[in-house]
Design an enzyme around this catalytic site. Structure first.
Site, PDB file in Angstrom:
ATOM      1  N   PRO A  89      31.432  10.703  56.059  1.00 36.82           N
ATOM      2  CA  PRO A  89      30.358  10.240  56.254  1.00 36.82           C
ATOM      3  C   PRO A  89      28.829  10.634  56.308  1.00 36.82           C
ATOM      4  O   PRO A  89      28.343  10.476  55.924  1.00 36.82           O
ATOM      5  CB  PRO A  89      30.434   9.316  57.656  1.00 36.82           C
ATOM      6  CG  PRO A  89      31.789   9.857  58.431  1.00 36.82           C
ATOM      7  CD  PRO A  89      32.224  10.504  57.445  1.00 36.82           C
ATOM      8  N   GLU A 116      38.406  14.358  64.346  1.00 34.57           N
ATOM      9  CA  GLU A 116      36.730  13.844  64.123  1.00 34.57           C
ATOM     10  C   GLU A 116      36.364  14.737  62.652  1.00 34.57           C
ATOM     11  O   GLU A 116      35.035  14.828  62.770  1.00 34.57           O
ATOM     12  CB  GLU A 116      36.325  14.746  65.612  1.00 34.57           C
ATOM     13  CG  GLU A 116      36.452  13.604  66.602  1.00 34.57           C
ATOM     14  CD  GLU A 116      36.343  12.623  66.717  1.00 34.57           C
ATOM     15  OE1 GLU A 116      35.534  12.324  66.548  1.00 34.57           O
ATOM     16  OE2 GLU A 116      37.417  12.298  67.273  1.00 34.57           O
ATOM     17  N   ARG A 154      39.760   2.671  37.489  1.00 36.70           N
ATOM     18  CA  ARG A 154      39.607   1.360  36.554  1.00 36.70           C
ATOM     19  C   ARG A 154      38.210   2.000  34.955  1.00 36.70           C
ATOM     20  O   ARG A 154      38.370   0.970  33.765  1.00 36.70           O
ATOM     21  CB  ARG A 154      38.839   0.572  37.292  1.00 36.70           C
ATOM     22  CG  ARG A 154      37.672   0.807  38.343  1.00 36.70           C
ATOM     23  CD  ARG A 154      37.446  -0.451  39.151  1.00 36.70           C
ATOM     24  NE  ARG A 154      37.169  -1.242  38.168  1.00 36.70           N
ATOM     25  CZ  ARG A 154      36.832  -1.960  37.826  1.00 36.70           C
ATOM     26  NH1 ARG A 154      35.633  -1.687  37.298  1.00 36.70           N
ATOM     27  NH2 ARG A 154      37.164  -3.355  37.249  1.00 36.70           N
ATOM     28  N   ASP A 169      30.833  -4.825  34.004  1.00 35.96           N
ATOM     29  CA  ASP A 169      30.595  -4.488  35.455  1.00 35.96           C
ATOM     30  C   ASP A 169      29.182  -4.760  35.819  1.00 35.96           C
ATOM     31  O   ASP A 169      28.316  -3.764  35.409  1.00 35.96           O
ATOM     32  CB  ASP A 169      31.544  -3.915  35.890  1.00 35.96           C
ATOM     33  CG  ASP A 169      32.292  -3.627  36.045  1.00 35.96           C
ATOM     34  OD1 ASP A 169      33.162  -4.952  35.697  1.00 35.96           O
ATOM     35  OD2 ASP A 169      33.348  -2.507  36.231  1.00 35.96           O
TER      36      ASP A 169
HETATM   37  C1  4F9 Z   1      34.176   9.167  54.880  1.00 32.05           C
HETATM   38  C2  4F9 Z   1      33.529   7.386  55.837  1.00 32.05           C
HETATM   39  C3  4F9 Z   1      33.807   8.585  53.113  1.00 32.05           C
HETATM   40  C4  4F9 Z   1      33.152   7.029  54.787  1.00 32.05           C
HETATM   41  C5  4F9 Z   1      36.472   9.987  56.492  1.00 32.05           C
HETATM   42  C6  4F9 Z   1      36.082   8.581  59.133  1.00 32.05           C
HETATM   43  C7  4F9 Z   1      34.422   7.780  55.569  1.00 32.05           C
HETATM   44  C8  4F9 Z   1      35.334   8.687  57.250  1.00 32.05           C
HETATM   45  N1  4F9 Z   1      32.748   7.478  53.553  1.00 32.05           N
HETATM   46  N2  4F9 Z   1      35.249   8.257  57.947  1.00 32.05           N
HETATM   47  N3  4F9 Z   1      36.683   9.827  58.121  1.00 32.05           N
END
Ligand code: 4F9
Length: 265
Positions: A89, A116, A154, A169
């Protein structure tokens, strides 16, 4: 294209190959998938892949060494220079542009982490780029890795049938998609927009373009701001505003009527 994935849940990741566009592309050998489990690269009897964070706090951190060994093993199969991406994230936003970029590579590796996070020294040593699929936290990177694989595969030539073609798209044009309708004429007490039954293909294309622009304006003004709008597109947006009673200057962060207007969020 060869795709490597590092995951503690290899069966979950391998399931992308079981269905849909990605499954068919793999069956047709347009893409292949190699998944490695860092637990298979541990050297202790308990096969430990995580440990407590230095500095304290909740949760566990994925240890660097099993990940490093798994990445090296998959890189050994896919080619030494293969780029490695970590799904996080805290990563750079993964979007259609990035999907296009990855679709041009002969191979890449995705690292899915649990707990984590991963020991930062592994990131410094072995990760080329961190990628985020959105501003939310998942229970692990597997679902994010599968999303990236789907978006990239894709785009490979031959992955989609003629009816599905990727150029159509919406995101390829930087816009959200227009709404879609199918039979019957009236469903759930609502009628199909008359223009779609007119048989006038030019008029239909114009209407769809207007809907795509309008939806992008109301739902994702950030996307519109990144675009260079043509005079025709500005006209379509004005029509959309009039038809829907949208006032341009009340749309948060957007005032598209003035050229080179300074934009603020
Ligand atoms: C990975 C969330 C990529 C959003 C990896 C927990 C993640 C993520 N984009 N959330 N581990």
């Amino acid at each position: 294209m060869r795709i490597g994935v590092i995951s503690l849940f290899p069966q979950v990741v391998e399931s992308v190959a079981d269905f849909g566009v990605v499954g068919r592309a793999i069956d047709n050998r347009l893409a292949s998938l190699v998944v490695k489990d860092p637990r298979d690269f541990t050297t202790d009897t308990h096969r430990t892949v995580d440990d407590r964070p230095y500095g304290g706090g909740p949760g566990m951190v994925m240890k660097a060494e099993p990940l490093k060994a798994a990445i090296d093993a998959v890189r050994n199969e896919l080619g030494e220079g293969t780029p490695v991406f970590h799904l996080s994230p805290a990563g750079k936003p993964f979007d259609q542009r990035m999907a296009l970029r990855l679709s041009a590579l002969p191979a890449f590796v995705l690292v899915s982490s649990r707990y984590e996070g991963v020991d930062e020294r592994l990131v410094e040593d072995s990760i080329d780029e961190e990628l985020s699929i959105g501003d939310f936290v998942l229970s692990g990177g597997e679902v994010a890795a599968m999303a990236v694989i789907d978006a990239v595969v894709r785009l490979l030539p031959g992955a989609l049938g003629d009816a599905e073609s990727a150029e159509q798209d919406s995101f390829m044009q930087g816009l959200l998609d227009h709404p879609h309708y199918s039979r019957p004429d009236t469903v759930l007490g609502r009628e199909v927009p008359a223009v779609l039954k007119s048989g006038d293909h030019e008029k239909i294309a114009r209407w769809r373009h207007k809907q795509a622009l309008g939806r992008t304006l109301t739902r994702r003004p950030d996307l519109l701001r990144q675009m260079e709008l043509s005079d025709e597109q500005r006209k379509l947006l004005d029509e959309y505003r009039q038809e829907t009673g949208l006032k341009a200057d009340t749309t948060p962060g957007v005032s598209l009527q003035v050229e080179n207007d300074e934009q603020t969020d």
